[in-house]
Scaffold this active site. Sequence first.
Site, mmCIF file in Angstrom:
data_model
loop_
_atom_site.group_PDB
_atom_site.id
_atom_site.type_symbol
_atom_site.label_atom_id
_atom_site.label_comp_id
_atom_site.label_asym_id
_atom_site.label_seq_id
_atom_site.Cartn_x
_atom_site.Cartn_y
_atom_site.Cartn_z
ATOM 1 N N ASP A 28 -3.080 4.708 -2.325
ATOM 2 C CA ASP A 28 -3.963 5.284 -1.574
ATOM 3 C C ASP A 28 -4.568 6.725 -1.832
ATOM 4 O OD1 ASP A 28 -5.365 5.035 1.214
ATOM 5 O OD2 ASP A 28 -4.334 6.832 1.710
ATOM 6 N N ASP A 72 0.707 -1.142 0.027
ATOM 7 C CA ASP A 72 0.016 -0.146 -0.034
ATOM 8 C C ASP A 72 1.080 1.224 0.044
ATOM 9 O OD1 ASP A 72 -2.526 1.510 0.313
ATOM 10 O OD2 ASP A 72 -3.345 -0.053 1.367
ATOM 11 N N HIS A 94 -11.155 -2.680 3.495
ATOM 12 C CA HIS A 94 -11.102 -2.300 4.871
ATOM 13 C C HIS A 94 -12.085 -0.898 5.158
ATOM 14 C CE1 HIS A 94 -8.328 0.145 2.724
ATOM 15 N NE2 HIS A 94 -8.043 0.974 3.882
ATOM 16 N N ASP A 95 -12.610 -0.418 4.201
ATOM 17 C CA ASP A 95 -13.155 1.053 4.426
ATOM 18 C C ASP A 95 -14.468 0.780 4.400
ATOM 19 O OD1 ASP A 95 -11.016 2.535 4.835
ATOM 20 O OD2 ASP A 95 -10.657 2.867 2.797
ATOM 21 N N GLU A 113 -6.435 4.201 -5.819
ATOM 22 C CA GLU A 113 -7.472 4.554 -5.180
ATOM 23 C C GLU A 113 -8.090 5.777 -5.661
ATOM 24 O OE1 GLU A 113 -9.544 4.541 -0.662
ATOM 25 O OE2 GLU A 113 -7.768 5.467 -1.156
HETATM 26 C C1 GLC Z 1 -7.752 5.751 2.053
HETATM 27 C C2 GLC Z 1 -7.624 4.304 2.810
HETATM 28 C C3 GLC Z 1 -8.559 4.744 4.301
HETATM 29 C C4 GLC Z 1 -7.577 5.947 4.951
HETATM 30 C C5 GLC Z 1 -7.503 7.211 3.897
HETATM 31 C C6 GLC Z 1 -6.794 8.066 4.249
HETATM 32 O O1 GLC Z 1 -9.119 5.722 1.826
HETATM 33 O O2 GLC Z 1 -8.403 3.150 2.162
HETATM 34 O O3 GLC Z 1 -8.407 3.574 4.967
HETATM 35 O O4 GLC Z 1 -8.597 6.393 5.900
HETATM 36 O O5 GLC Z 1 -7.118 6.942 2.729
HETATM 37 O O6 GLC Z 1 -5.254 7.797 4.196
#
Ligand code: GLC
Length: 584
Positions: free
Chosen positions: A206, A101, A339-340, A264
């Site tokens: 991310d 990640d 995980h979100d 992402e």
């Molecule tokens: C992404 C991650 C999340 C995190 C955010 C800030 O969305 O998946 O878990 O809180 O970024 O880093």
Amino acid sequence: MSTPPHPWWKSATVYQIYPASFLDANGDGTGDLAGIIAKLDYLKDLGVDVIWLSPIYRSPLADMGYDISDYEDIDSRYGTLEDWDRLLEGAHTRGMKLMMDLVVNHTSDEHAWFTASKSSKNDPRRDWYIWRPGKVVDGEELPPNNWKSVFQGSAWERDPATGEYYLHLYVSKQPDLNWDNPVVRSAVWDVMRFWVRRGCDGFRMDVINIISKTDGLPDAPLVDNTQYYQPASMYFANGPQVHRYIKQMHTEVLSHHDLITVGETPFTHEASELAAYVLPQNRELNMVFHFELMDIDSPSESPLLRKPWTLSELKAIVGRWQRFMRDDGFWNAVFIENHDHARSVSRFGNDSAQWRAISAKMLAIFEITQTGTLYVYQGQELGLKNFPRTWGIEEYNDVASQNYWNLIKEQRQKAQGKEDVEMSDLLDSFALKARDHARTPMQWNASAHGGFTTGTPWMRVNDDYPEWNAERQIGDEMSVHAFWKRALKVRKAHDVLIYGDFVMLLEAHEQVFAYTRNYGSTSALVLLNFKQGKAEVDLREAIGGVTGYAFVLGNYENEGIGLEEKVTLRDYEGRVYVREALLN
Ligand code: GLC
């Protein structure tokens, strides 16, 4: 003319591990790399090709590791760099790859880059972050603009030492890096090179679509008049320089290696913007995680609240992305959990005792029959579900849940002029939507804490572990785990499921999602009943003849059933048929 072979990552099944909750090998209550190493055979046996590790770098864990204080070291809770090397070797020996990640929109405020930046206005690293003086309105000093942080409150934090504010789109312990500074970009390339040199096989990036902010950082328009701070993603999602920076990343790092890359990309469903990250001629990323499907049941106020969704909305979203710019080389990332987000069986299936396993399997069919690289989140292969509504707010550890809870509580206390306010409606929503549900420890067996730890788990294990656990499911051919294993094999055995086109059938059907996939001379037919109750499907007009279709996968005991023109699907039933072209 022969077509070039597909790159390896297109047919890969990626398994996301949330390390804190996977397996704790040393009994301190937090999962670790040694725990993952101990489960490599489990992953290989399931059919995993690539392991993606959520962050395991050194971190104060303000946002569970998405706040990194050293990119080139492992947090001691998880182990050491040598453990990581052993994990990599163990994965490679079994023919699996390892993906990291990459969290580089922001660092932790405890990263040495930030402590230097904060130390003085003249520090060479000052410009590595986004510092601005406050703005004075009617004699009162306010933050530089009205941007709201994703996790509530102002997106700016005032540093008393220099009197300036730094930008943090997430919590204040996650200051945003200044990507407009070329030295920052070089430092990020160096981090990537460090991990590639060590042997990692790719990156999940991310919030990579928010690294470039609009010049001048203008105030966001007022959309929420209950507060001063306003959502500002129009000024940071897909910002002005983002594609230039990712192209540079490609030239500097990615183009020199054969990596898997997935960005992402939240805060936007804008297809043309999302395509730009992925189209091969742009030389940026292999694919992105867009959130159009994940946002289907989220009202604009907060993803922690729930709004009803319809099957026709889901079909429209999936249908659009499955067909999107295929001829130009757009490639999807197929996922319904991470995980979100809350557990998919609790959101898109039916997690009652009667329908949980069946609907979790139906959702597995839904995923494995889509074109794109496939992602499975830890526990999804067991049909893990949300923890119960009876758990109190004290079980919700996530900073997003806590901050939102506190905000609403304060608003209610103020409005009602009393301390003790009713909050049970919010707990109803959290029980359906909070990120915490995906973060409960893995349920390995029926022993204490699901076999996750011999100590005290950092987060409570879901109450159903005595019955719902990996050990029990591995020995049971009818289990969700056994089904996932079979389903992943079926996908690998039929290229049509990975590469075929996508034709939606029975578009107006309110209960059934049906489609065909075609690749060369092979066709696949997929029938998914997303609801409780029987569903009639008439295939006569939809696909012409049904001759030649052989049953390959279904979530009821129906091996060997043929295809008829009129099919009755049982509650949450899913079936896949494949037809090889008839040679005259
Ligand atoms: C992404 C991650 C999340 C995190 C955010 C800030 O969305 O998946 O878990 O809180 O970024 O880093």
